[in-house]
Design an enzyme around this catalytic site. Sequence first.
Site, short mmCIF file in Angstrom:
data_model
loop_
_atom_site.label_atom_id
_atom_site.label_comp_id
_atom_site.label_asym_id
_atom_site.label_seq_id
_atom_site.Cartn_x
_atom_site.Cartn_y
_atom_site.Cartn_z
CE LYS A 193 -3.42 2.88 0.48
NZ LYS A 193 -4.34 3.13 -0.67
CB CYS A 205 -3.42 9.43 -4.21
SG CYS A 205 -4.78 9.03 -3.09
C1 ERO Z 1 -2.77 6.13 -2.79
C2 ERO Z 1 -4.05 6.52 -2.83
C3 ERO Z 1 -5.01 5.95 -3.77
C4 ERO Z 1 -6.27 5.60 -3.35
C5 ERO Z 1 -6.74 5.84 -1.95
O1 ERO Z 1 -6.03 5.47 -0.99
O2 ERO Z 1 -7.85 6.43 -1.86
N1 ERO Z 1 -7.18 5.12 -4.23
C6 ERO Z 1 -6.88 4.93 -5.54
O3 ERO Z 1 -7.72 4.46 -6.36
N2 ERO Z 1 -5.63 5.24 -5.99
C7 ERO Z 1 -4.68 5.75 -5.16
O4 ERO Z 1 -3.55 6.03 -5.64
#
Ligand code: ERO
Length: 312
Positions: free
Chosen positions: A44, A130
């Site tokens: 993550k 993000c």
């Molecule tokens: C790192 C945050 C991201 C997230 C998130 O943590 O909301 N969701 C995504 O679809 N892509 C992202 O890059």
Amino acid sequence: ISTKTTLAGIHFDNCLMNAAGVYCYDASELNQIQNSMAGTFVTKTGTVTPRTGNQVPRYRATHLGSINSMGLPNKGLQYYMDYISQQQKAVPHKTYFQSIAGFNLAEDEYLLAQIQASDFTGVVELNLSCPNVPGKPQIGYDFETVEKILTRVFEVYRGPLGIKLPPYFDIVHFDQMATILNQFPLAFVNSVNSIGNGLIIDSLSERVTIKPKHGFGGIGGDYLKPTALANVHAFYQRLKPSIQIIGTGGIKSGQDAFEHILCGASMVQVGTALHAEGPQIFARLTAELKTIMYQKGYTTLTDFRGKLNYLD
Ligand SMILES: C=Cc1c(C(=O)O)[nH]c(=O)[nH]c1=O
């Protein structure tokens, strides 16, 4: 027949892995990817300090894909560095990916300095896309800032590093971004992150399906695949050969993985479908991809990578 691949000069037994954010929040989830048929894992996206992220419900799946506004919940970079350090000793023949995101250039530098000072021997994936941190724009759509960040990144970090980009929808944007990216010793470009700020609603209750941002969130799955394939191929056509492509978006079958590789991908990442099916999906995808390769007379990915035919 082999689905092995090479990225950043590093060998991977399988070209399939998870997409950052899915099944990679903590050691429990990462262990499941590590023990699956995936060629490796990416964590993550790690930030300077741990984050709880946005309010739930923040993820919703439909039969065509997903919407999420997680808000970058993560254990903080150090947690993932500790986990990878342990895996590098326990399972040394594999190379791991660390996803990172700073909220400004100073944080990016800090994260990279931390990694540089550690025993990390893997690959860094710098997330520039993000869409779900309220008040923070997707860096990937600010071309000047992308160039400024990459200039600094390659002054401070010496290991293999690539970037996770949002999807682009304009040929001129592909041209402009490729011109910028070709200036840098990037190991790879990972296209694409979710389509930012989509809306999936429940028409029965006349409500949105996730709580954050009045229901707006990143879109993944089948909805995303044509855009993902286009971004993979557009950058494959435009980037210098030393910058490889990781294909992400809409992969839920061996055929989808085949198509990403045909468009130019060297590695393929699975998000929404992994969230729905779990890590055993990698055994199914690998078998399906090998069957397709067998039927077409291919033995390695290099037999067909990037060999998409046009009608013109
Ligand atoms: C790192 C945050 C991201 C997230 C998130 O943590 O909301 N969701 C995504 O679809 N892509 C992202 O890059």
